[in-house]
Design a protein around this motif. Structure first.
Motif, PDB file in Angstrom:
ATOM      1  N   LEU A 101       0.871  -1.175   0.000  1.00 11.18           N
ATOM      2  CA  LEU A 101       0.000   0.000   0.000  1.00 11.18           C
ATOM      3  C   LEU A 101       0.909   1.225   0.000  1.00 11.18           C
ATOM      4  CD1 LEU A 101      -2.486  -1.364   2.653  1.00 11.18           C
ATOM      5  CD2 LEU A 101      -2.987  -1.004   0.225  1.00 11.18           C
ATOM      6  N   ILE A 102       0.892   1.973  -1.111  1.00 13.17           N
ATOM      7  CA  ILE A 102       1.848   3.064  -1.346  1.00 13.17           C
ATOM      8  C   ILE A 102       1.168   4.407  -1.090  1.00 13.17           C
ATOM      9  CG2 ILE A 102       3.369   4.138  -3.041  1.00 13.17           C
ATOM     10  CD1 ILE A 102       3.388   1.420  -4.520  1.00 13.17           C
ATOM     11  N   LEU A 103       1.680   5.151  -0.110  1.00  3.90           N
ATOM     12  CA  LEU A 103       1.071   6.445   0.241  1.00  3.90           C
ATOM     13  C   LEU A 103       2.106   7.339   0.913  1.00  3.90           C
ATOM     14  CD1 LEU A 103       0.548   5.144   3.294  1.00  3.90           C
ATOM     15  CD2 LEU A 103      -1.637   4.587   2.287  1.00  3.90           C
ATOM     16  N   THR A 104       3.233   7.543   0.238  1.00  2.00           N
ATOM     17  CA  THR A 104       4.304   8.358   0.810  1.00  2.00           C
ATOM     18  C   THR A 104       3.989   9.844   0.657  1.00  2.00           C
ATOM     19  OG1 THR A 104       5.714   8.692  -1.138  1.00  2.00           O
ATOM     20  CG2 THR A 104       5.883   6.560  -0.013  1.00  2.00           C
ATOM     21  N   TYR A 105       4.895  10.671   1.190  1.00  2.00           N
ATOM     22  CA  TYR A 105       4.751  12.124   1.107  1.00  2.00           C
ATOM     23  C   TYR A 105       5.146  12.671  -0.254  1.00  2.00           C
ATOM     24  CZ  TYR A 105       9.816  12.012   1.715  1.00  2.00           C
ATOM     25  OH  TYR A 105      11.157  11.755   1.553  1.00  2.00           O
ATOM     26  N   SER A 106       5.698  11.822  -1.125  1.00  2.00           N
ATOM     27  CA  SER A 106       6.282  12.292  -2.377  1.00  2.00           C
ATOM     28  C   SER A 106       5.755  11.507  -3.568  1.00  2.00           C
ATOM     29  CB  SER A 106       7.818  12.151  -2.307  1.00  2.00           C
ATOM     30  OG  SER A 106       8.406  12.185  -3.580  1.00  2.00           O
ATOM     31  N   HIS A 107       5.251  12.211  -4.591  1.00  2.00           N
ATOM     32  CA  HIS A 107       4.826  11.535  -5.816  1.00  2.00           C
ATOM     33  C   HIS A 107       5.997  10.846  -6.495  1.00  2.00           C
ATOM     34  CE1 HIS A 107       0.708  13.651  -6.631  1.00  2.00           C
ATOM     35  NE2 HIS A 107       0.831  13.223  -5.386  1.00  2.00           N
ATOM     36  N   ALA A 108       7.179  11.448  -6.396  1.00  2.00           N
ATOM     37  CA  ALA A 108       8.357  10.830  -7.005  1.00  2.00           C
ATOM     38  C   ALA A 108       8.683   9.496  -6.333  1.00  2.00           C
ATOM     39  CB  ALA A 108       9.547  11.783  -6.909  1.00  2.00           C
ATOM     40  N   LEU A 109       8.558   9.459  -4.999  1.00  2.00           N
ATOM     41  CA  LEU A 109       8.783   8.207  -4.283  1.00  2.00           C
ATOM     42  C   LEU A 109       7.702   7.176  -4.630  1.00  2.00           C
ATOM     43  CD1 LEU A 109       9.914   8.994  -0.621  1.00  2.00           C
ATOM     44  CD2 LEU A 109      11.070   7.538  -2.287  1.00  2.00           C
ATOM     45  N   ILE A 114      -2.329   5.281  -3.370  1.00  2.00           N
ATOM     46  CA  ILE A 114      -3.243   6.368  -3.064  1.00  2.00           C
ATOM     47  C   ILE A 114      -3.125   7.434  -4.155  1.00  2.00           C
ATOM     48  CG2 ILE A 114      -1.615   7.751  -1.691  1.00  2.00           C
ATOM     49  CD1 ILE A 114      -3.974   8.257   0.270  1.00  2.00           C
ATOM     50  N   GLY A 115      -4.244   8.038  -4.535  1.00  2.00           N
ATOM     51  CA  GLY A 115      -4.137   9.078  -5.545  1.00  2.00           C
ATOM     52  C   GLY A 115      -5.435   9.355  -6.264  1.00  2.00           C
ATOM     53  N   SER A 116      -5.451  10.455  -6.968  1.00  2.00           N
ATOM     54  CA  SER A 116      -6.596  10.882  -7.759  1.00  2.00           C
ATOM     55  C   SER A 116      -6.533  10.266  -9.156  1.00  2.00           C
ATOM     56  CB  SER A 116      -6.598  12.404  -7.886  1.00  2.00           C
ATOM     57  OG  SER A 116      -5.421  12.822  -8.591  1.00  2.00           O
ATOM     58  N   ALA A 117      -7.595  10.473  -9.921  1.00  2.00           N
ATOM     59  CA  ALA A 117      -7.610   9.994 -11.301  1.00  2.00           C
ATOM     60  C   ALA A 117      -6.511  10.668 -12.113  1.00  2.00           C
ATOM     61  CB  ALA A 117      -8.974  10.264 -11.923  1.00  2.00           C
ATOM     62  N   THR A 118      -6.262  11.969 -11.853  1.00  2.00           N
ATOM     63  CA  THR A 118      -5.208  12.694 -12.579  1.00  2.00           C
ATOM     64  C   THR A 118      -3.831  12.118 -12.266  1.00  2.00           C
ATOM     65  OG1 THR A 118      -6.536  14.719 -12.550  1.00  2.00           O
ATOM     66  CG2 THR A 118      -4.167  14.953 -12.956  1.00  2.00           C
ATOM     67  N   LYS A 119      -3.565  11.867 -10.975  1.00  2.00           N
ATOM     68  CA  LYS A 119      -2.277  11.291 -10.587  1.00  2.00           C
ATOM     69  C   LYS A 119      -2.088   9.929 -11.251  1.00  2.00           C
ATOM     70  CE  LYS A 119       0.216   9.487  -6.524  1.00  2.00           C
ATOM     71  NZ  LYS A 119       0.219   9.350  -5.054  1.00  2.00           N
ATOM     72  N   TRP A 120      -3.131   9.108 -11.253  1.00  2.00           N
ATOM     73  CA  TRP A 120      -3.003   7.765 -11.803  1.00  2.00           C
ATOM     74  C   TRP A 120      -2.805   7.812 -13.328  1.00  2.00           C
ATOM     75  CZ3 TRP A 120      -0.944   3.581 -11.539  1.00  2.00           C
ATOM     76  CH2 TRP A 120      -1.410   2.398 -12.113  1.00  2.00           C
ATOM     77  N   ALA A 121      -3.445   8.741 -14.014  1.00  2.00           N
ATOM     78  CA  ALA A 121      -3.235   8.867 -15.461  1.00  2.00           C
ATOM     79  C   ALA A 121      -1.780   9.225 -15.767  1.00  2.00           C
ATOM     80  CB  ALA A 121      -4.182   9.922 -16.027  1.00  2.00           C
ATOM     81  N   ARG A 122      -1.207  10.138 -14.993  1.00  2.00           N
ATOM     82  CA  ARG A 122       0.193  10.517 -15.199  1.00  2.00           C
ATOM     83  C   ARG A 122       1.130   9.354 -14.870  1.00  2.00           C
ATOM     84  NH1 ARG A 122      -0.184  16.561 -12.457  1.00  2.00           N
ATOM     85  NH2 ARG A 122      -1.196  17.583 -14.239  1.00  2.00           N
ATOM     86  N   PHE A 123       0.821   8.627 -13.801  1.00  2.00           N
ATOM     87  CA  PHE A 123       1.655   7.485 -13.422  1.00  2.00           C
ATOM     88  C   PHE A 123       1.609   6.405 -14.505  1.00  2.00           C
ATOM     89  CE2 PHE A 123       2.908   7.311  -8.713  1.00  2.00           C
ATOM     90  CZ  PHE A 123       3.120   8.689  -8.667  1.00  2.00           C
ATOM     91  N   ARG A 124       0.426   6.135 -15.031  1.00  2.00           N
ATOM     92  CA  ARG A 124       0.317   5.111 -16.083  1.00  2.00           C
ATOM     93  C   ARG A 124       1.203   5.472 -17.275  1.00  2.00           C
ATOM     94  NH1 ARG A 124      -5.348   5.273 -15.361  1.00  2.00           N
ATOM     95  NH2 ARG A 124      -5.514   6.330 -17.377  1.00  2.00           N
ATOM     96  N   ALA A 125       1.152   6.745 -17.671  1.00  2.00           N
ATOM     97  CA  ALA A 125       1.960   7.181 -18.812  1.00  2.00           C
ATOM     98  C   ALA A 125       3.453   7.060 -18.512  1.00  2.00           C
ATOM     99  CB  ALA A 125       1.601   8.621 -19.173  1.00  2.00           C
ATOM    100  N   ARG A 126       3.866   7.447 -17.319  1.00  2.00           N
ATOM    101  CA  ARG A 126       5.284   7.400 -16.981  1.00  2.00           C
ATOM    102  C   ARG A 126       5.773   5.966 -16.812  1.00  2.00           C
ATOM    103  NH1 ARG A 126       5.233  12.479 -12.655  1.00  2.00           N
ATOM    104  NH2 ARG A 126       4.875  14.105 -14.241  1.00  2.00           N
ATOM    105  N   LEU A 127       4.934   5.107 -16.251  1.00  2.00           N
ATOM    106  CA  LEU A 127       5.322   3.699 -16.104  1.00  2.00           C
ATOM    107  C   LEU A 127       5.417   3.017 -17.468  1.00  2.00           C
ATOM    108  CD1 LEU A 127       3.168   2.818 -12.971  1.00  2.00           C
ATOM    109  CD2 LEU A 127       5.671   2.928 -13.067  1.00  2.00           C
ATOM    110  N   ALA A 128       4.514   3.386 -18.369  1.00  2.00           N
ATOM    111  CA  ALA A 128       4.582   2.841 -19.729  1.00  2.00           C
ATOM    112  C   ALA A 128       5.850   3.315 -20.427  1.00  2.00           C
ATOM    113  CB  ALA A 128       3.343   3.255 -20.523  1.00  2.00           C
ATOM    114  N   ALA A 129       6.196   4.574 -20.223  1.00  2.00           N
ATOM    115  CA  ALA A 129       7.418   5.109 -20.834  1.00  2.00           C
ATOM    116  C   ALA A 129       8.670   4.441 -20.272  1.00  2.00           C
ATOM    117  CB  ALA A 129       7.486   6.618 -20.608  1.00  2.00           C
ATOM    118  N   SER A 130       8.551   3.891 -19.048  1.00  2.00           N
ATOM    119  CA  SER A 130       9.683   3.185 -18.431  1.00  2.00           C
ATOM    120  C   SER A 130       9.775   1.743 -18.891  1.00  2.00           C
ATOM    121  CB  SER A 130       9.552   3.230 -16.904  1.00  2.00           C
ATOM    122  OG  SER A 130       9.624   4.561 -16.432  1.00  2.00           O
ATOM    123  N   GLY A 131       8.823   1.326 -19.741  1.00  2.00           N
ATOM    124  CA  GLY A 131       8.908  -0.009 -20.304  1.00  2.00           C
ATOM    125  C   GLY A 131       7.961  -1.037 -19.725  1.00  2.00           C
ATOM    126  N   HIS A 132       7.075  -0.618 -18.842  1.00  2.00           N
ATOM    127  CA  HIS A 132       6.112  -1.567 -18.270  1.00  2.00           C
ATOM    128  C   HIS A 132       4.921  -1.743 -19.211  1.00  2.00           C
ATOM    129  CE1 HIS A 132       8.206  -1.734 -14.428  1.00  2.00           C
ATOM    130  NE2 HIS A 132       8.256  -0.401 -14.424  1.00  2.00           N
TER     131      HIS A 132
END
Length: 312
Positions: free
Chosen positions: A217-225, A244-262
């Motif tokens: 369960l990931i809920l740190t003080y930092s989006h980068a972490l 933990i996060g909003s729809a906007t945060k999750w959309a950005r994370f999906r894009a960045r994780l995909a760009a990292s090769g996932h």
């Protein structure tokens, strides 16, 4: 339920001699079932056998048994205890100055009328447990009690000690079928009296050491972490990953994780948001609904494993 030797040893180290109270049998309507246990010492207790008048009476009896031989008592949960359950609970009360040796199962007399030798069924169960052919279950017969000592606990890792992390840790820590790890980057991020011992350090590096059966369960003080943890955990086995996060945060994370090769299928392993958003954003509301999701998941996994054992 099983005999939690580690918790008993920790309580003895902190409190001195303690009494362990365990439900050995239950008939009719009762708060908790066989195997439920709590530890009691002069100024406090750990765990619960159901609360109310039953627990109050059991604690009083336990404190009177400190340093005394084990005893088994049967309590009717009716008018005599100002309860309307109608069931009957049999409790074993044992005083421990040290934890018993580690073993797959623990058999011992819990009554002064018990024979010197355990029942034949106990001896057979212990043999089957030791050779791995059959796990032990709790059994109470002729003044003897047998409990498994090796029931696995589900590893759960909470990443972050902010408001939601604190609420979630406080909610999950008392559950005896969960092995909780609570991690953040430094000790000063935790409360003064955390419900479990804090783990600190480089969080992505710590994530790489988590067992493959862990729930995260990931809920740190930092989006980068948060993103670094997602990246690390997607590259290795995990029972579940929640963020933990909003729809906007999750959309950005999906894009960045995909760009990292996932791959998309891998990214979909992450559940975001955690909890039930309809219940609001109060840390305690998030913690309660997230804990409910996790417990439901663990129950389904346990039932699936049981069905596999029955059909395998």
């Amino acid at each position: 339920m099983s005999f939690d030797r580690d918790s008993l040893a920790a309580a003895i180290a902190a409190q001195g001699e303690v009494v362990r109270v365990v439900v050995v049998s239950a008939q009719g309507s009762t708060p908790r079932g066989p195997g439920t246990a709590m530890l009691v010492w002069p100024t406090g207790q750990q765990g619960t056998i159901g609360g109310g008048a039953l627990e109050w009476e059991a604690c009083a009896m336990a404190r009177a048994r400190l340093g005394q031989p084990p005893v088994t008592v049967t309590l009717p949960l009716g008018p005599a205890m100002n309860q309307c359950c109608g069931g009957t609970v049999t409790l074993a009360l044992e005083s421990f100055a040290e934890a018993p040796p580690e073993a797959p199962a623990f058999a011992r007399p819990v009554s002064d009328t018990a024979p010197a030798e355990p029942p034949l069924a106990f001896a057979r169960a212990l043999t089957a447990t030791r050779n791995g052919s059959q796990p032990a279950g709790i059994a109470h017969e002729n003044g003897w009690l047998l409990e498994p000592m090796t029931t696995p606990r589900a590893p759960v890792w909470i990443w972050g000690a902010g408001h939601v992390g604190r609420a979630l840790a406080a909610t999950l820590a008392p559950l005896d079928h969960i092995a909780l790890t609570w991690a953040d980057t430094s000790a000063d991020r935790f409360p003064q009296t955390p419900p479990v011992a804090p783990t600190t350090g480089d969080l992505p590096a710590l994530a790489a050491t988590a067992p493959p059966t862990a729930h995260h369960l990931i809920l740190t003080y930092s989006h980068a972490l948060d993103l670094a943890l997602c990246d690390t955990l997607l590259a290795r086995p995990a029972a579940s990953i929640g963020l933990i996060g909003s729809a906007t945060k999750w959309a950005r994370f999906r894009a960045r994780l995909a760009a990292s090769g996932h791959a998309a299928a891998q990214i979909s392993r992450i559940r975001c948001p955690i909890g039930d958003p309809t219940l609001g954003k109060h840390p305690q509301a998030i913690a309660i609904s997230t804990a409910a999701q996790l417990l439901s998941m663990l129950e389904k996994q346990a039932n699936a494993a049981m069905r596999g054992d029955m059909t395998g």
